[in-house]
Design a protein around this motif. Structure first.
Motif, PDB file in Angstrom:
ATOM      1  N   VAL A  27      -7.640   4.185   0.403  1.00 31.13           N
ATOM      2  CA  VAL A  27      -7.696   3.786   1.651  1.00 31.13           C
ATOM      3  C   VAL A  27      -8.618   4.142   2.578  1.00 31.13           C
ATOM      4  CG1 VAL A  27      -6.233   3.970   3.943  1.00 31.13           C
ATOM      5  CG2 VAL A  27      -5.056   3.585   1.677  1.00 31.13           C
ATOM      6  N   TRP A  28      -9.212   5.212   2.469  1.00 27.03           N
ATOM      7  CA  TRP A  28     -10.629   5.739   3.305  1.00 27.03           C
ATOM      8  C   TRP A  28     -11.658   4.750   2.782  1.00 27.03           C
ATOM      9  CZ3 TRP A  28     -12.856  10.954   2.214  1.00 27.03           C
ATOM     10  CH2 TRP A  28     -14.051  11.404   3.182  1.00 27.03           C
ATOM     11  N   GLY A  29     -11.811   4.508   1.420  1.00 23.85           N
ATOM     12  CA  GLY A  29     -13.043   3.783   1.143  1.00 23.85           C
ATOM     13  C   GLY A  29     -12.894   2.384   1.458  1.00 23.85           C
ATOM     14  N   ALA A  74      -6.511  -4.303  -3.288  1.00 21.87           N
ATOM     15  CA  ALA A  74      -7.908  -3.769  -3.274  1.00 21.87           C
ATOM     16  C   ALA A  74      -7.554  -2.228  -3.434  1.00 21.87           C
ATOM     17  CB  ALA A  74      -8.630  -4.151  -2.395  1.00 21.87           C
ATOM     18  N   ILE A  75      -6.689  -1.727  -2.511  1.00 16.61           N
ATOM     19  CA  ILE A  75      -6.598  -0.329  -2.373  1.00 16.61           C
ATOM     20  C   ILE A  75      -6.029   0.055  -3.764  1.00 16.61           C
ATOM     21  CG2 ILE A  75      -5.131   1.435  -1.396  1.00 16.61           C
ATOM     22  CD1 ILE A  75      -5.830  -0.051   1.271  1.00 16.61           C
ATOM     23  N   ALA A  76      -4.790  -0.477  -4.081  1.00 18.04           N
ATOM     24  CA  ALA A  76      -4.243  -0.104  -5.354  1.00 18.04           C
ATOM     25  C   ALA A  76      -5.071  -0.104  -6.554  1.00 18.04           C
ATOM     26  CB  ALA A  76      -2.910  -1.066  -5.592  1.00 18.04           C
ATOM     27  N   HIS A  77      -5.951  -1.056  -6.754  1.00 15.63           N
ATOM     28  CA  HIS A  77      -6.871  -1.132  -7.816  1.00 15.63           C
ATOM     29  C   HIS A  77      -7.769   0.116  -7.548  1.00 15.63           C
ATOM     30  CE1 HIS A  77      -8.971  -2.632 -11.227  1.00 15.63           C
ATOM     31  NE2 HIS A  77     -10.025  -3.292 -10.451  1.00 15.63           N
ATOM     32  N   LEU A  78      -8.510   0.238  -6.420  1.00 13.04           N
ATOM     33  CA  LEU A  78      -9.536   1.256  -6.352  1.00 13.04           C
ATOM     34  C   LEU A  78      -8.851   2.643  -6.742  1.00 13.04           C
ATOM     35  CD1 LEU A  78     -12.045   2.267  -5.588  1.00 13.04           C
ATOM     36  CD2 LEU A  78     -11.162   2.244  -3.198  1.00 13.04           C
ATOM     37  N   SER A  79      -7.461   2.927  -6.283  1.00  7.43           N
ATOM     38  CA  SER A  79      -6.725   4.037  -6.535  1.00  7.43           C
ATOM     39  C   SER A  79      -6.734   4.461  -8.145  1.00  7.43           C
ATOM     40  CB  SER A  79      -5.537   4.198  -6.166  1.00  7.43           C
ATOM     41  OG  SER A  79      -4.677   3.465  -6.592  1.00  7.43           O
TER      42      SER A  79
END
Length: 427
Positions: A139-141, A332-337
């Motif tokens: 989320v931060w990213g 996007a957040i899910a994939h980045l995590s």
């Protein structure tokens, strides 16, 4: 997440009733009123009248006159915000472009450094709120590139302007009052409250009303500071997700493989028991076990249709979605995590012959456009209107169709080939 109530028309109050007093008394009353009134710094009487209304409301909600006068009375409105408020999307971003810029190798590497640097705080956050470090850091990213891009607009200017002009004035008035509460409490100084044109601010881009409800003082200094305190920002983000229904230990979802000829239901809100999805022949794309009880409810999410990647998503995906109600944003957040946990790209390719660009590649496109004489401003990896206009001109010159201003791999290859000193096919 927010309703759009009817706009409130800002006007001055009606002139005071004189009761038929002699003219000299009326003149004396007006002179005294002028002497003690806050001096106007604006040329727009309607805006001044709106400030009077805002001041009355602010005092009624516990904001001191000194705080209001110092931080709102002196604001010069910014009418350019109305264009942003009323803008209609002129350029639809395909999801493969959206994710290529948000979940690239650069952001993954930076995120892993943040995980290591803030490991102790993130461990305490997870113990307190039950949200894993990778999701919080993702989320931060996505929200501020780990604190590198807070936004540049002063919240007081944006929210005061939008409280008095344009649509949704009632909504923005509430956000302005909550901003004044932040200042009055001493949590964040007014000059550090900068962010998006609509008022989101800090490491994880909270609106002021969200701050009021959700933000926590996690570093124990007595202030809820989402700008200067990374622990406060990370814990507040986890608190938001927890309140949005986060389920500790459950994944957001995973990519799946569909059987040939699958014609079952899909859509993020079309939830069915996992046992039903298994019965329809759906399996994890990596061949692993689904590993959740059969009565766990999940939805089949296909962001690019049946020809692109498919996912089974659970309640945690919905919790991420609530942060900013867009499915592409949640993915996007899910994939980045997942990437921060060591995962790779999706197994199924996006249905396009012209893949999206990472931020490094977008900056290269901008550099090449500048070299070809296009005045597009700063090389920042953000494909805005000036960059898209330059791309359209180059697409026409280089014979690339459609002429749509899109920055994709084909455009990058064409600009590279056209650059001075580039190798030709015969070399």
């Amino acid at each position: 997440m927010n309703a759009s109530p009817a706009p409130i028309t800002c006007r001055r109050d009606s002139p005071p009733f004189t009761g038929g007093r002699p003219l000299r008394f009326q003149r004396l009353a007006l002179a005294l009123a002028a002497a003690f009134a806050w001096p106007s710094v604006h040329a727009d009487p309607a805006f001044d009248g709106c400030l009077d209304e805002l001041g009355t409301r602010a005092r009624g909600e516990g904001i001191s006159s000194s705080v209001f006068d110092a931080h709102v009375r002196t604001v010069t409105p910014d009418p350019s915000l109305l264009g942003l408020l009323n803008a209609q999307p002129e350029f639809t971003t395909p999801i493969w472009d959206y994710l290529a810029g948000l979940v690239d190798d650069e952001r993954v590497a930076d995120g892993r450094r943040m995980l290591a640097e803030h490991a102790d705080a993130l461990a305490r956050v997870e113990a307190e709120y039950g949200v894993d470090p990778e999701t919080v850091v993702a989320v931060w990213g996505v929200e501020s590139d780990y604190g590198n891009t807070f936004g540049k607009r002063p919240l007081l200017t944006s929210l005061t302007t939008l409280s008095c002009m344009g649509r949704r004035q009632s909504f923005f008035r509430g956000e302005l009052i909550d901003t004044l509460r932040i200042i009055q409490s001493g949590d964040v100084a007014a000059d550090r409250l900068v962010g998006s044109w609509a008022g989101a601010f800090g490491h994880t881009q909270f609106m002021p009303s969200t701050y009021r409800r959700i933000a926590v003082d996690f570093d124990g200094d007595g202030r809820r500071d989402l700008v200067g305190s990374i622990p406060d920002a990370l814990a507040s983000t986890a608190n938001y997700l927890k309140r949005s229904g986060w389920r500790t230990g459950q994944p957001w979802g995973f990519e799946v493989r569909l059987p040939a000829g699958f014609d079952g239901p899909s859509g993020r809100t079309n939830r069915r028991p996992l046992s039903e999805w298994r019965g329809r022949g759906i399996t994890r794309v990596d061949g692993g076990a689904i590993g959740l009880p059969g009565d766990t409810r999940a939805a089949l999410f296909q962001p690019a249709g049946a020809s692109g990647p498919s996912f089974l998503v659970f309640k945690n995906f919905d919790a991420i979605y609530s942060y900013n109600a867009a499915e592409s944003y949640a993915l996007a957040i899910a994939h980045l995590s997942d990437r921060l946990r060591g995962g790779g790209a999706f197994a199924t390719a996006w249905p396009t012959a012209d893949a999206g660009l990472s931020r490094v590649e977008r900056r290269e496109v901008q550099t090449l456009l500048l070299a070809r004489g296009h005045d597009i401003g700063e090389v920042d990896g953000m494909i805005g209107s000036a960059t898209r206009a330059a791309i359209k001109l180059e697409q026409a010159k280089l014979g690339i169709t459609p002429i749509d201003g899109r920055a994709g791999q084909r455009m990058l290859r064409a600009l590279r080939a056209a650059a001075p000193g580039a190798a030709t096919p015969s070399e």
